[in-house]
Write a protein that holds these residues in place. Structure first.
Motif, PDB file in Angstrom:
ATOM      1  N   MET B   1       0.851  -1.201   0.000  1.00 15.87           N
ATOM      2  CA  MET B   1       0.000   0.000   0.000  1.00 15.87           C
ATOM      3  C   MET B   1       0.882   1.245   0.000  1.00 15.87           C
ATOM      4  O   MET B   1       1.953   1.258   0.594  1.00 15.87           O
ATOM      5  CB  MET B   1      -0.908  -0.005   1.250  1.00 15.87           C
ATOM      6  CG  MET B   1      -2.032   1.015   1.195  1.00 15.87           C
ATOM      7  SD  MET B   1      -2.786   1.325   2.797  1.00 15.87           S
ATOM      8  CE  MET B   1      -3.491  -0.241   3.210  1.00 15.87           C
ATOM      9  N   THR B   6      -1.528   4.759   3.843  1.00 22.16           N
ATOM     10  CA  THR B   6      -1.430   4.112   5.149  1.00 22.16           C
ATOM     11  C   THR B   6      -1.577   5.149   6.270  1.00 22.16           C
ATOM     12  O   THR B   6      -2.306   4.941   7.236  1.00 22.16           O
ATOM     13  CB  THR B   6      -0.055   3.410   5.298  1.00 22.16           C
ATOM     14  OG1 THR B   6       0.146   2.566   4.190  1.00 22.16           O
ATOM     15  CG2 THR B   6       0.038   2.612   6.583  1.00 22.16           C
ATOM     16  N   GLU B  29      -2.214  -4.312   5.970  1.00 24.54           N
ATOM     17  CA  GLU B  29      -0.966  -3.562   5.798  1.00 24.54           C
ATOM     18  C   GLU B  29      -0.081  -3.664   7.049  1.00 24.54           C
ATOM     19  O   GLU B  29       1.134  -3.826   6.957  1.00 24.54           O
ATOM     20  CB  GLU B  29      -1.302  -2.093   5.492  1.00 24.54           C
ATOM     21  CG  GLU B  29      -0.117  -1.192   5.253  1.00 24.54           C
ATOM     22  CD  GLU B  29       0.680  -1.567   3.999  1.00 24.54           C
ATOM     23  OE1 GLU B  29       0.149  -2.317   3.148  1.00 24.54           O
ATOM     24  OE2 GLU B  29       1.841  -1.122   3.891  1.00 24.54           O
ATOM     25  N   ASN B  33       3.714  -4.833   7.048  1.00 22.64           N
ATOM     26  CA  ASN B  33       4.656  -3.709   6.986  1.00 22.64           C
ATOM     27  C   ASN B  33       5.085  -3.248   8.384  1.00 22.64           C
ATOM     28  O   ASN B  33       4.305  -2.626   9.103  1.00 22.64           O
ATOM     29  CB  ASN B  33       3.982  -2.565   6.217  1.00 22.64           C
ATOM     30  CG  ASN B  33       4.933  -1.427   5.908  1.00 22.64           C
ATOM     31  OD1 ASN B  33       6.032  -1.349   6.469  1.00 22.64           O
ATOM     32  ND2 ASN B  33       4.504  -0.538   5.043  1.00 22.64           N
TER      33      ASN B  33
END
Lengths: 196, 192
Positions: B1, B6, B29, B33
């Motif tokens: 993303m 985000t 996400e 991440n």
């Protein structure tokens, strides 16, 4: 009556109509229910919590004087925002033209010294003070919105209504304001502000 | 993303404005991440501390709201707004036109109407001089009594004769006589 947080007021228009007819309790309710964000707005424009009460009273007087001229009761909050900005800016201008008193300077110096000592005792790197300093560095349109959000926990829709801007603008400005503050706290440059 | 997206979603999450689909997206996400997780942690701390800062700095500072409002009401009492009648645009126009007509008529009547000559001609004064009455008081009294019994005729346009006669009490009487009605004209002797 305790200072209440801003909640959706289905009868706000009715209160405005009553206030226009001279109902004092209606004007008290109207001002009280919008108090926190109004205070935040004034604070953002003045930058000094000591001046806020005086400006709040000026705002109240202006609202009492002018509420009869408000043609659309459902647009009370945007109208109130305009009145509050006008009062705060007038006060700020008046304050800047006020002659400096030597006694005031001495008092300010004394207070600063005392604050310095307290800060040394507690913690010089107090995060909350840094946050406050970072908020004061925000451009006015970001600072105003950010303070209104945090003082009164307003929703995006409420802020959008009060400031008369789209909801998406509210959302983006909040994200950018947070990023600018975070960058200030972590020492990063402000070119990392999201452009979304 | 996208990192910017985000950050927007984290912001919406902190402000309790995130929608269920957006929340699912953000969850995904965050799982993948670590930078997004760190950003969430930093922004969450900032969010909490900012709330505390502003509660202390603004919301809890100063006089209570109601006290300030009541003081303001003492300085500036609230006045009831005067009720105004709202007219639709057409009704407003009609009212203005009517008011214009009334005003125009009034002005015309005052300035133009007053200059219009009257239909009734002025009495022929030169032909009816004021006459010094003859020393015949009984006759004059008779004429006066005769005239008094007759109703005045409005709009009389004929010839008028005037008699000036000293009454028994010493006061002077001005008597009008209309020759057209049969009363004799006054005779005139001497200068006026």
């Amino acid at each position: 009556m305790a200072m209440s947080s801003t909640k959706p007021q289905p009868n706000e228009s009715a209160l405005v109509c009553a206030a226009r007819q001279g109902d004092q309790e209606a004007i008290v309710k109207l001002l009280d229910s919008n108090w926190r964000w109004l205070k935040g707005l004034a604070y953002n424009l003045l930058g000094n919590p000591d001046d806020v009460d005086e400006v709040m009273q000026n705002i109240c007087i202006l609202v009492i004087q002018k509420v009869g001229t408000l043609r659309e009761p459902e647009r009370f909050r945007p109208w109130l925002t305009t009145v509050a900005r006008h009062a705060a800016l007038a006060y700020r201008q008046q304050r800047s033209q006020r002659p400096i008193q030597l006694d005031d300077l001495l008092l300010a110096q004394q207070q600063a010294t005392e604050n310095e000592n307290v800060a040394e005792v507690l913690d010089r790197e107090d995060t909350q003070q840094k946050i406050l300093a970072a908020v004061r560095l925000l451009p006015e349109k970001y600072g105003e919105l950010f303070i209104m959000k945090y003082v009164d926990d307003l929703s995006y829709n409420q802020i959008s209504e009060i400031l008369n801007i789209p909801v998406t603008t509210v959302q983006i400005r909040l994200v950018r304001a947070r990023r600018m503050i975070l960058n200030h706290l972590t020492g990063k440059p402000n070119d990392k502000v999201p452009r979304t | 993303m996208n990192p910017e997206l985000t950050e927007v979603l984290i912001g919406k999450f902190l402000d309790s404005e995130i929608t269920p689909p957006e929340k699912r997206l953000l969850d995904e996400e965050l799982k993948q991440n670590p930078q997004a997780r760190q950003l969430l942690q930093e922004l969450q701390q900032l969010h909490q501390q900012t709330q505390q800062v502003f509660m202390r700095e603004i919301a809890e500072q100063g006089q209570p709201a109601e006290q300030i409002i009541r003081q303001a009401l003492q300085k500036q009492p609230l006045m009831a707004r005067r009720r105004r009648i709202r007219l639709s645009p057409w009704l407003h126009l009609a009212a203005n036109v009517a008011a214009g007509f009334v005003l125009g008529f009034g002005v015309y009547h005052i300035f133009v109407g007053s200059n219009t000559p009257e239909v009734i001609p002025a009495p022929q004064a030169p032909e009816s001089p004021v006459v010094q009455a003859n020393p015949a008081p009984k006759e004059i009294h008779r004429i006066a009594e005769d005239l008094r019994s007759r109703p005045l005729l409005p709009g009389k346009t004929g010839r008028v004769d005037y008699y000036l006669y000293p009454g028994p009490s010493g006061s002077e009487w001005l008597i009008e006589a209309y020759p057209d009605t049969g009363v004799e004209t006054a005779s005139y002797h001497g200068d006026l």
